[in-house]
Design a protein around this motif. Structure first.
Motif, PDB file in Angstrom:
ATOM      1  N   TYR A 216      51.291  32.548  34.803  1.00  0.00           N
ATOM      2  CA  TYR A 216      51.438  32.186  33.399  1.00  0.00           C
ATOM      3  C   TYR A 216      50.100  32.089  32.663  1.00  0.00           C
ATOM      4  N   LEU A 217      49.099  31.408  33.261  1.00  0.00           N
ATOM      5  CA  LEU A 217      47.840  31.203  32.541  1.00  0.00           C
ATOM      6  C   LEU A 217      46.629  31.903  33.154  1.00  0.00           C
ATOM      7  N   ASN A 218      46.497  31.936  34.484  1.00  0.00           N
ATOM      8  CA  ASN A 218      45.359  32.660  35.060  1.00  0.00           C
ATOM      9  C   ASN A 218      45.365  34.125  34.659  1.00  0.00           C
ATOM     10  N   SER A 219      46.544  34.647  34.365  1.00  0.00           N
ATOM     11  CA  SER A 219      46.649  36.055  33.956  1.00  0.00           C
ATOM     12  C   SER A 219      45.752  36.362  32.769  1.00  0.00           C
ATOM     13  N   HIS A 220      45.533  35.393  31.869  1.00  0.00           N
ATOM     14  CA  HIS A 220      44.665  35.615  30.715  1.00  0.00           C
ATOM     15  C   HIS A 220      43.241  35.941  31.155  1.00  0.00           C
ATOM     16  N   HIS A 221      42.640  35.053  31.929  1.00  0.00           N
ATOM     17  CA  HIS A 221      41.226  35.217  32.253  1.00  0.00           C
ATOM     18  C   HIS A 221      40.980  36.239  33.350  1.00  0.00           C
ATOM     19  N   ILE A 222      41.944  36.447  34.243  1.00  0.00           N
ATOM     20  CA  ILE A 222      41.804  37.538  35.205  1.00  0.00           C
ATOM     21  C   ILE A 222      41.729  38.860  34.452  1.00  0.00           C
ATOM     22  N   ASP A 223      42.575  39.015  33.448  1.00  0.00           N
ATOM     23  CA  ASP A 223      42.538  40.239  32.646  1.00  0.00           C
ATOM     24  C   ASP A 223      41.222  40.373  31.881  1.00  0.00           C
ATOM     25  N   ILE A 224      40.746  39.285  31.285  1.00  0.00           N
ATOM     26  CA  ILE A 224      39.500  39.354  30.520  1.00  0.00           C
ATOM     27  C   ILE A 224      38.336  39.714  31.433  1.00  0.00           C
ATOM     28  N   CYS A 225      38.274  39.113  32.605  1.00  0.00           N
ATOM     29  CA  CYS A 225      37.201  39.417  33.548  1.00  0.00           C
ATOM     30  C   CYS A 225      37.250  40.891  33.960  1.00  0.00           C
ATOM     31  N   GLU A 226      38.438  41.364  34.326  1.00  0.00           N
ATOM     32  CA  GLU A 226      38.567  42.774  34.706  1.00  0.00           C
ATOM     33  C   GLU A 226      38.151  43.696  33.559  1.00  0.00           C
ATOM     34  N   TRP A 227      38.586  43.372  32.375  1.00  0.00           N
ATOM     35  CA  TRP A 227      38.276  44.152  31.170  1.00  0.00           C
ATOM     36  C   TRP A 227      36.768  44.220  30.938  1.00  0.00           C
ATOM     37  N   MET A 228      36.064  43.109  31.191  1.00  0.00           N
ATOM     38  CA  MET A 228      34.627  43.054  30.947  1.00  0.00           C
ATOM     39  C   MET A 228      33.824  43.832  31.980  1.00  0.00           C
ATOM     40  N   VAL A 229      34.320  43.942  33.228  1.00  0.00           N
ATOM     41  CA  VAL A 229      33.486  44.509  34.298  1.00  0.00           C
ATOM     42  C   VAL A 229      33.965  45.851  34.835  1.00  0.00           C
ATOM     43  N   GLN A 230      35.173  46.287  34.478  1.00  0.00           N
ATOM     44  CA  GLN A 230      35.717  47.482  35.116  1.00  0.00           C
ATOM     45  C   GLN A 230      34.935  48.746  34.794  1.00  0.00           C
ATOM     46  N   ASP A 231      34.403  48.864  33.581  1.00  0.00           N
ATOM     47  CA  ASP A 231      33.655  50.074  33.223  1.00  0.00           C
ATOM     48  C   ASP A 231      32.365  50.223  34.020  1.00  0.00           C
ATOM     49  N   ALA A 232      31.866  49.108  34.556  1.00  0.00           N
ATOM     50  CA  ALA A 232      30.634  49.135  35.355  1.00  0.00           C
ATOM     51  C   ALA A 232      30.914  49.403  36.834  1.00  0.00           C
ATOM     52  N   GLY A 233      32.176  49.657  37.171  1.00  0.00           N
ATOM     53  CA  GLY A 233      32.513  50.046  38.536  1.00  0.00           C
ATOM     54  C   GLY A 233      32.975  48.930  39.452  1.00  0.00           C
ATOM     55  N   TRP A 234      33.223  47.725  38.920  1.00  0.00           N
ATOM     56  CA  TRP A 234      33.630  46.598  39.745  1.00  0.00           C
ATOM     57  C   TRP A 234      35.138  46.601  39.997  1.00  0.00           C
ATOM     58  N   VAL A 235      35.527  46.337  41.247  1.00  0.00           N
ATOM     59  CA  VAL A 235      36.937  46.239  41.628  1.00  0.00           C
ATOM     60  C   VAL A 235      37.119  45.030  42.543  1.00  0.00           C
ATOM     61  N   PRO A 236      38.276  44.391  42.521  1.00  0.00           N
ATOM     62  CA  PRO A 236      38.522  43.263  43.429  1.00  0.00           C
ATOM     63  C   PRO A 236      38.646  43.747  44.865  1.00  0.00           C
ATOM     64  N   LYS A 237      38.112  42.961  45.794  1.00  0.00           N
ATOM     65  CA  LYS A 237      38.150  43.333  47.209  1.00  0.00           C
ATOM     66  C   LYS A 237      38.977  42.351  48.033  1.00  0.00           C
ATOM     67  N   ARG A 238      38.809  41.067  47.759  1.00  0.00           N
ATOM     68  CA  ARG A 238      39.449  40.053  48.590  1.00  0.00           C
ATOM     69  C   ARG A 238      39.894  38.877  47.720  1.00  0.00           C
ATOM     70  N   VAL A 239      41.110  38.361  47.980  1.00  0.00           N
ATOM     71  CA  VAL A 239      41.683  37.291  47.150  1.00  0.00           C
ATOM     72  C   VAL A 239      42.170  36.152  48.045  1.00  0.00           C
ATOM     73  N   ARG A 240      41.806  34.925  47.656  1.00  0.00           N
ATOM     74  CA  ARG A 240      42.312  33.724  48.321  1.00  0.00           C
ATOM     75  C   ARG A 240      42.749  32.739  47.237  1.00  0.00           C
ATOM     76  N   ALA A 241      43.763  31.935  47.529  1.00  0.00           N
ATOM     77  CA  ALA A 241      44.263  31.003  46.516  1.00  0.00           C
ATOM     78  C   ALA A 241      44.621  29.661  47.134  1.00  0.00           C
ATOM     79  N   SER A 242      44.515  28.633  46.307  1.00  0.00           N
ATOM     80  CA  SER A 242      44.869  27.274  46.724  1.00  0.00           C
ATOM     81  C   SER A 242      45.548  26.575  45.560  1.00  0.00           C
TER      82      SER A 242
END
Length: 430
Positions: A216-242
């Motif tokens: 519901y809410l993390n989706s906002h900033h995960i999208d903004i972060c991806e949007w800001m860095v994707q053109d520079a070649g950054w991709v997620p590699k590993r995900v952990r959650a608590s």
């Protein structure tokens, strides 16, 4: 029938109308008269959309919804007609009424989907397969496989599928993306977003059952972060959650409902000249903020790069209101200073009594969808042209869904790390 884009609004709740059926009254959030309906009524007044319709599960809500819209929109703003065709009939209940409503649309219409998260995929797919453009509230889908299927079907049917990540149009976030390009390599991100416990009453039908606070809410900033860095070649590699629990259960949510979820993501760079570089991002979201926090949504992020950093707090925005007495039906009655966000949706009329919220980034998000769907219909743009503009299309938001699902998998499996494998256009989780 108007030659302008016909629009079907799927979902009748807070975001579409501002009306909450479970309380029989306007929402106590910052969306008391909604967003989708109000924006579409104004876009119709401006000639950008034509016939409007709305569909929910129960038609019994419509008399109260129409009264709410008439009182709070039509009687407040000049020349803003709130008429719409509704499905199902006022005396009917039909969980699949969306199919009847979609079937009634002319080819090349638009469908907005603001419904519980698990329903996004089947409703969107049904609309896409009938050659309609689709706007889906975030998250696009809960599963990466569903997101990728919608992407394939959108290409097959040549329709625009757009995810309503309106934070991309927040002027501060847009400026941050622009300035981040000059600060060197991405290194660290931290974000936090919350809403008060009162929202759990609005979300009681699905919170903890069908979705969680991260979707519901993390989706906002995960999208903004991806949007800001994707053109520079950054991709997620590993995900952990608590996640933490206890508060949501105490206000009536099902056992196990997370109060706050933190998602930790390791990012890597795919460009040869940056091989081996790693960045870390931490995304936290909660729907158990205090009732008297003074703001509906706490929202801030901190971005660090090799040659600088960006910090933004979009909760208070330098605009504070204090009153002796707030309406007793609202959370504001419980506290003093309050911080509002007129930059998202401006509800105050102009000096002549007209709706004047066209510059709000919530409104802008919908208008861009309508404009680009129209351009695709007219053959002025291809889908790949729209993707290249960096808009939140289904093609440009795949990694956000991948991270969100990986976070859910991690939570469900005791916090284990989930790998995100990105190979060209192919994305999968392991």
């Amino acid at each position: 029938m108007s030659s302008s884009l016909a629009v079907l609004m799927v979902g009748t709740g807070e975001y579409t109308t501002g009306y909450v059926a479970s309380t029989g009254a306007a929402s106590t959030s910052d969306k008391k008269i909604g967003v989708v309906g109000l924006t579409m009524f104004d876009l119709r007044r401006r000639g950008k959309v034509g016939d409007l319709s709305m569909v929910g599960v129960s038609g019994k809500k419509y008399p109260a919804i129409r009264e709410h819209l008439h009182k709070n929109i039509q009687q407040v703003y000049n020349n803003l007609d709130v008429a719409f065709t509704s499905f199902p009939a006022d005396d009917k209940t039909d969980p699949e009424a969306y199919k009847t409503a979609i079937d009634a649309l002319p080819k090349g219409s638009a469908v907005t989907i603001f419904t519980p998260d698990p329903t996004h995929y089947p409703i969107a797919l049904y609309a896409i397969e009938r050659d309609h453009h689709v706007l889906i509230t975030k998250p696009a889908t809960k599963l990466l496989s569903e997101h990728l299927h919608l992407l394939a079907e959108a290409k097959k049917h040549n329709v625009l599928v757009y995810i309503e990540h309106h934070k991309r149009f927040d002027p501060a976030y847009t400026d941050a993306k622009f300035r981040a390009k000059t600060l060197g390599d991405f290194n660290y991100w931290y974000s936090y977003m919350s809403q008060p416990k009162s929202q759990l009453k609005t979300f009681s039908s699905w919170a903890g059952k069908e979705s969680d606070i991260s979707y519901y809410l993390n989706s906002h900033h995960i999208d903004i972060c991806e949007w800001m860095v994707q053109d520079a070649g950054w991709v997620p590699k590993r995900v952990r959650a608590s996640g933490s629990t206890g508060i949501s259960e105490s206000v009536g949510c099902v056992p196990g409902t997370e109060d706050t979820i933190t998602v930790l993501v390791d990012w890597t760079n795919t460009k040869p000249e940056h091989k081996g570089k790693v960045a870390t991002a931490v995304y936290t979201a909660s729907w158990t903020a205090p009732q008297n926090a003074g703001v509906h949504s706490q929202q801030h992020f901190h971005y660090i790069a090799s040659h600088g950093e960006i910090t933004t707090n979009q909760a208070k925005r330098g605009y504070e209101v204090v009153a002796d007495n707030y309406p007793e039906s609202t959370p504001e009655a419980q506290a003093g200073p309050h911080w509002y966000n007129p930059f998202y949706m401006r509800y105050a009329p102009d000096e002549e009594g007209n709706f004047a919220g066209q510059a709000g980034y919530g409104y802008v998000s919908f208008e861009k969808f309508v404009d680009y769907a129209t351009k695709v219909n007219e053959g002025r743009l291809k889908l790949e042209d729209v993707d290249r503009l960096g808009l939140p299309t289904v093609a440009n938001t795949v990694l956000t869904t991948a991270i969100l699902e990986a976070g859910r998998r991690s939570l469900d499996d005791g916090g284990r790390s989930v790998e995100v494998v990105v190979e060209g256009d192919k994305v999968q989780l392991k």
